[in-house]
Design a protein around this motif. Sequence first.
Motif, PDB file in Angstrom:
ATOM      1  N   THR A   1       0.833  -1.203   0.000  1.00 27.31           N
ATOM      2  CA  THR A   1       0.000   0.000   0.000  1.00 27.31           C
ATOM      3  C   THR A   1       0.869   1.255   0.000  1.00 27.31           C
ATOM      4  O   THR A   1       0.617   2.203  -0.757  1.00 27.31           O
ATOM      5  CB  THR A   1      -0.926   0.013   1.232  1.00 27.31           C
ATOM      6  N   GLY A   2       1.886   1.271   0.835  1.00 21.85           N
ATOM      7  CA  GLY A   2       2.794   2.423   0.867  1.00 21.85           C
ATOM      8  C   GLY A   2       3.556   2.587  -0.432  1.00 21.85           C
ATOM      9  O   GLY A   2       3.710   3.705  -0.939  1.00 21.85           O
ATOM     10  N   ILE A   3       4.030   1.473  -0.988  1.00 18.66           N
ATOM     11  CA  ILE A   3       4.760   1.548  -2.260  1.00 18.66           C
ATOM     12  C   ILE A   3       3.841   2.065  -3.360  1.00 18.66           C
ATOM     13  O   ILE A   3       4.230   2.925  -4.162  1.00 18.66           O
ATOM     14  CB  ILE A   3       5.325   0.166  -2.637  1.00 18.66           C
ATOM     15  N   GLY A   4       2.617   1.555  -3.411  1.00 15.69           N
ATOM     16  CA  GLY A   4       1.669   2.007  -4.423  1.00 15.69           C
ATOM     17  C   GLY A   4       1.374   3.489  -4.310  1.00 15.69           C
ATOM     18  O   GLY A   4       1.294   4.197  -5.325  1.00 15.69           O
ATOM     19  N   THR A   5       1.212   3.966  -3.096  1.00 14.85           N
ATOM     20  CA  THR A   5       0.974   5.399  -2.891  1.00 14.85           C
ATOM     21  C   THR A   5       2.129   6.218  -3.451  1.00 14.85           C
ATOM     22  O   THR A   5       1.921   7.232  -4.137  1.00 14.85           O
ATOM     23  CB  THR A   5       0.804   5.690  -1.388  1.00 14.85           C
ATOM     24  N   LEU A   6       3.338   5.792  -3.189  1.00 12.36           N
ATOM     25  CA  LEU A   6       4.516   6.518  -3.660  1.00 12.36           C
ATOM     26  C   LEU A   6       4.630   6.466  -5.180  1.00 12.36           C
ATOM     27  O   LEU A   6       4.944   7.475  -5.833  1.00 12.36           O
ATOM     28  CB  LEU A   6       5.765   5.937  -3.008  1.00 12.36           C
ATOM     29  N   VAL A   7       4.377   5.296  -5.776  1.00 13.06           N
ATOM     30  CA  VAL A   7       4.467   5.161  -7.234  1.00 13.06           C
ATOM     31  C   VAL A   7       3.437   6.055  -7.922  1.00 13.06           C
ATOM     32  O   VAL A   7       3.744   6.757  -8.900  1.00 13.06           O
ATOM     33  CB  VAL A   7       4.268   3.694  -7.658  1.00 13.06           C
ATOM     34  N   VAL A   8       2.204   6.044  -7.433  1.00 16.95           N
ATOM     35  CA  VAL A   8       1.150   6.860  -8.044  1.00 16.95           C
ATOM     36  C   VAL A   8       1.476   8.348  -7.910  1.00 16.95           C
ATOM     37  O   VAL A   8       1.305   9.121  -8.865  1.00 16.95           O
ATOM     38  CB  VAL A   8      -0.213   6.542  -7.406  1.00 16.95           C
ATOM     39  N   LEU A   9       1.960   8.763  -6.754  1.00 17.82           N
ATOM     40  CA  LEU A   9       2.331  10.161  -6.579  1.00 17.82           C
ATOM     41  C   LEU A   9       3.472  10.552  -7.513  1.00 17.82           C
ATOM     42  O   LEU A   9       3.468  11.644  -8.096  1.00 17.82           O
ATOM     43  CB  LEU A   9       2.734  10.426  -5.129  1.00 17.82           C
ATOM     44  N   ALA A  10       4.456   9.670  -7.661  1.00 15.62           N
ATOM     45  CA  ALA A  10       5.578   9.952  -8.558  1.00 15.62           C
ATOM     46  C   ALA A  10       5.092  10.158  -9.987  1.00 15.62           C
ATOM     47  O   ALA A  10       5.508  11.099 -10.684  1.00 15.62           O
ATOM     48  CB  ALA A  10       6.599   8.817  -8.504  1.00 15.62           C
ATOM     49  N   SER A  11       4.202   9.293 -10.430  1.00 17.36           N
ATOM     50  CA  SER A  11       3.672   9.389 -11.790  1.00 17.36           C
ATOM     51  C   SER A  11       2.764  10.599 -11.957  1.00 17.36           C
ATOM     52  O   SER A  11       2.886  11.357 -12.928  1.00 17.36           O
ATOM     53  CB  SER A  11       2.909   8.104 -12.120  1.00 17.36           C
ATOM     54  N   ALA A  12       1.855  10.794 -11.013  1.00 18.04           N
ATOM     55  CA  ALA A  12       0.843  11.845 -11.150  1.00 18.04           C
ATOM     56  C   ALA A  12       1.430  13.242 -11.033  1.00 18.04           C
ATOM     57  O   ALA A  12       1.106  14.137 -11.829  1.00 18.04           O
ATOM     58  CB  ALA A  12      -0.246  11.647 -10.098  1.00 18.04           C
ATOM     59  N   THR A  13       2.306  13.470 -10.048  1.00 17.33           N
ATOM     60  CA  THR A  13       2.847  14.822  -9.885  1.00 17.33           C
ATOM     61  C   THR A  13       3.784  15.183 -11.033  1.00 17.33           C
ATOM     62  O   THR A  13       3.809  16.335 -11.477  1.00 17.33           O
ATOM     63  CB  THR A  13       3.599  14.953  -8.551  1.00 17.33           C
ATOM     64  N   THR A  14       4.525  14.201 -11.540  1.00 13.25           N
ATOM     65  CA  THR A  14       5.390  14.467 -12.691  1.00 13.25           C
ATOM     66  C   THR A  14       4.549  14.816 -13.916  1.00 13.25           C
ATOM     67  O   THR A  14       4.876  15.745 -14.672  1.00 13.25           O
ATOM     68  CB  THR A  14       6.277  13.250 -12.988  1.00 13.25           C
ATOM     69  N   ALA A  15       3.463  14.071 -14.125  1.00 15.58           N
ATOM     70  CA  ALA A  15       2.574  14.361 -15.251  1.00 15.58           C
ATOM     71  C   ALA A  15       1.954  15.743 -15.104  1.00 15.58           C
ATOM     72  O   ALA A  15       1.886  16.526 -16.068  1.00 15.58           O
ATOM     73  CB  ALA A  15       1.484  13.297 -15.343  1.00 15.58           C
ATOM     74  N   LEU A  16       1.499  16.074 -13.898  1.00 16.20           N
ATOM     75  CA  LEU A  16       0.898  17.394 -13.657  1.00 16.20           C
ATOM     76  C   LEU A  16       1.909  18.498 -13.941  1.00 16.20           C
ATOM     77  O   LEU A  16       1.572  19.528 -14.548  1.00 16.20           O
ATOM     78  CB  LEU A  16       0.409  17.473 -12.208  1.00 16.20           C
ATOM     79  N   ALA A  17       3.146  18.292 -13.528  1.00 11.22           N
ATOM     80  CA  ALA A  17       4.178  19.307 -13.744  1.00 11.22           C
ATOM     81  C   ALA A  17       4.454  19.514 -15.231  1.00 11.22           C
ATOM     82  O   ALA A  17       4.508  20.649 -15.725  1.00 11.22           O
ATOM     83  CB  ALA A  17       5.459  18.894 -13.021  1.00 11.22           C
ATOM     84  N   LEU A  18       4.641  18.420 -15.960  1.00 10.85           N
ATOM     85  CA  LEU A  18       4.962  18.539 -17.383  1.00 10.85           C
ATOM     86  C   LEU A  18       3.796  19.113 -18.176  1.00 10.85           C
ATOM     87  O   LEU A  18       3.992  19.896 -19.114  1.00 10.85           O
ATOM     88  CB  LEU A  18       5.353  17.164 -17.932  1.00 10.85           C
ATOM     89  N   GLN A  19       2.576  18.753 -17.807  1.00 10.06           N
ATOM     90  CA  GLN A  19       1.416  19.283 -18.501  1.00 10.06           C
ATOM     91  C   GLN A  19       1.202  20.760 -18.187  1.00 10.06           C
ATOM     92  O   GLN A  19       0.791  21.537 -19.053  1.00 10.06           O
ATOM     93  CB  GLN A  19       0.179  18.464 -18.140  1.00 10.06           C
ATOM     94  N   THR A  20       1.492  21.173 -16.959  1.00  8.47           N
ATOM     95  CA  THR A  20       1.393  22.591 -16.606  1.00  8.47           C
ATOM     96  C   THR A  20       2.456  23.400 -17.330  1.00  8.47           C
ATOM     97  O   THR A  20       2.203  24.509 -17.805  1.00  8.47           O
ATOM     98  CB  THR A  20       1.540  22.772 -15.083  1.00  8.47           C
ATOM     99  N   LEU A  21       3.652  22.817 -17.444  1.00  4.53           N
ATOM    100  CA  LEU A  21       4.766  23.532 -18.057  1.00  4.53           C
ATOM    101  C   LEU A  21       4.666  23.559 -19.575  1.00  4.53           C
ATOM    102  O   LEU A  21       4.912  24.597 -20.203  1.00  4.53           O
ATOM    103  CB  LEU A  21       6.076  22.870 -17.630  1.00  4.53           C
ATOM    104  N   LEU A  22       4.275  22.429 -20.181  1.00  3.31           N
ATOM    105  CA  LEU A  22       4.337  22.291 -21.641  1.00  3.31           C
ATOM    106  C   LEU A  22       2.982  22.176 -22.317  1.00  3.31           C
ATOM    107  O   LEU A  22       2.919  22.102 -23.551  1.00  3.31           O
ATOM    108  CB  LEU A  22       5.176  21.058 -22.003  1.00  3.31           C
ATOM    109  N   GLY A  23       1.902  22.120 -21.552  1.00  4.72           N
ATOM    110  CA  GLY A  23       0.589  21.972 -22.146  1.00  4.72           C
ATOM    111  C   GLY A  23       0.401  20.580 -22.724  1.00  4.72           C
ATOM    112  O   GLY A  23       0.822  19.579 -22.143  1.00  4.72           O
ATOM    113  N   LEU A  24      -0.223  20.515 -23.898  1.00  4.56           N
ATOM    114  CA  LEU A  24      -0.497  19.223 -24.525  1.00  4.56           C
ATOM    115  C   LEU A  24       0.790  18.453 -24.811  1.00  4.56           C
ATOM    116  O   LEU A  24       0.818  17.222 -24.727  1.00  4.56           O
ATOM    117  CB  LEU A  24      -1.270  19.442 -25.820  1.00  4.56           C
ATOM    118  N   LEU A  25       1.859  19.150 -25.124  1.00  6.47           N
ATOM    119  CA  LEU A  25       3.133  18.493 -25.369  1.00  6.47           C
ATOM    120  C   LEU A  25       3.609  17.739 -24.131  1.00  6.47           C
ATOM    121  O   LEU A  25       4.257  16.693 -24.233  1.00  6.47           O
ATOM    122  CB  LEU A  25       4.182  19.525 -25.796  1.00  6.47           C
TER     123      LEU A  25
END
Length: 353
Positions: free
Chosen positions: A240-264
């Motif tokens: 459960t802890g590992i899954g929480t960390l993996v999802v956060l790693a994926s989601a926050t990175t995606a949010l950052a790149l989408q905020t910075l670069l838009g659709l790209l």
Amino acid sequence: MSPTDSAADTPVGSAAKSPGFAAEFKDAVTLRAFGLVLGGLLVQLAFVVSYVGAFHSPTPHRIPVAVAAPQQASAKIVDRLNALDGNPVEATAAASAAAARQSVLTREADAAFLFDATGTKDTLLVASAGGPSVSQTATQIAQKIEAAQKRQITVTDIRSPNSGDGRGMTSFYLVLGWVIGGYLTATIMGMAAGSRPANRHRTLIRLAVLVPYAIVSGLAGAVIVGPVFDALGGHFWALTGIGTLVVLASATTALALQTLLGLLGTGVVVLLFVVLGNPSSGGVYPAPLLPSFWSAIGQALPPGAGTTLVRNTVYFAGNATTSALWVLGAYAAGGALLAWAASWWRERRTAAA
């Protein structure tokens, strides 16, 4: 004839004529639309190149092997193994058979060769839970060498996958689901009805929402592979802890790149996590069987770090997990900081404009 009758007799299409095919084509095929289609094609081709490049010809390269033998024979065996054509193994001397066995369980080695100085029957220890393909390859190499030396070898699997884990692929599939869920959720949040371009407040709200989502995702994944299918049982809260960390790693990175670069940014996320991350993760073929490029990047991306973290936690008492934890933590924290900074930068650009 009344005006009403005249209007009723008028063909429906005469009031607003179609602009024609050429005009519709010009309006539909814009430079932006062309760029999106081209981008989709490039991602598709990159997907094929990456997966075929990683998997088309798995070749052993420096498989770590611990050698336990009497002092007078140990150095000779190590040198002979390290001199094999193509460098399929990287042999190191172990102080004893127990030490060689322990090196496999702590993930310092993928196999251990135990030399019988009093006879002609040697032993190879493997741990197929760490990757059946590596264990099979190490076995084939050992059998070939032993046959050439007129010796026999017994292969012992000291840590095999759970009965519900099949070929030891559950760790990879579990992490794959967590990674995809993380970046898809971040993408959906940016596209949902009523959403606006991210500002600092909205970014903080989205980051706050991702935390309980990640916890629920980790919990659900642990339930599926534990109580439901009994594939990776006995480590519920750790998973459960590992899954929480993996999802956060994926989601926050995606949010950052989408905020910075838009659709790209969405394309970059798919490139990192799917096109490059999945084939290099070690889920199908561990690093010693992958070409150098995929072997080098695998553990630096969330799919690879997550797969290693799950596999070593479940089967190897949490050994060799520190680097994976740092990688996932860096993506989770770095993604959150970059998302906030990107939204602040966009706010300043909008104000300046």
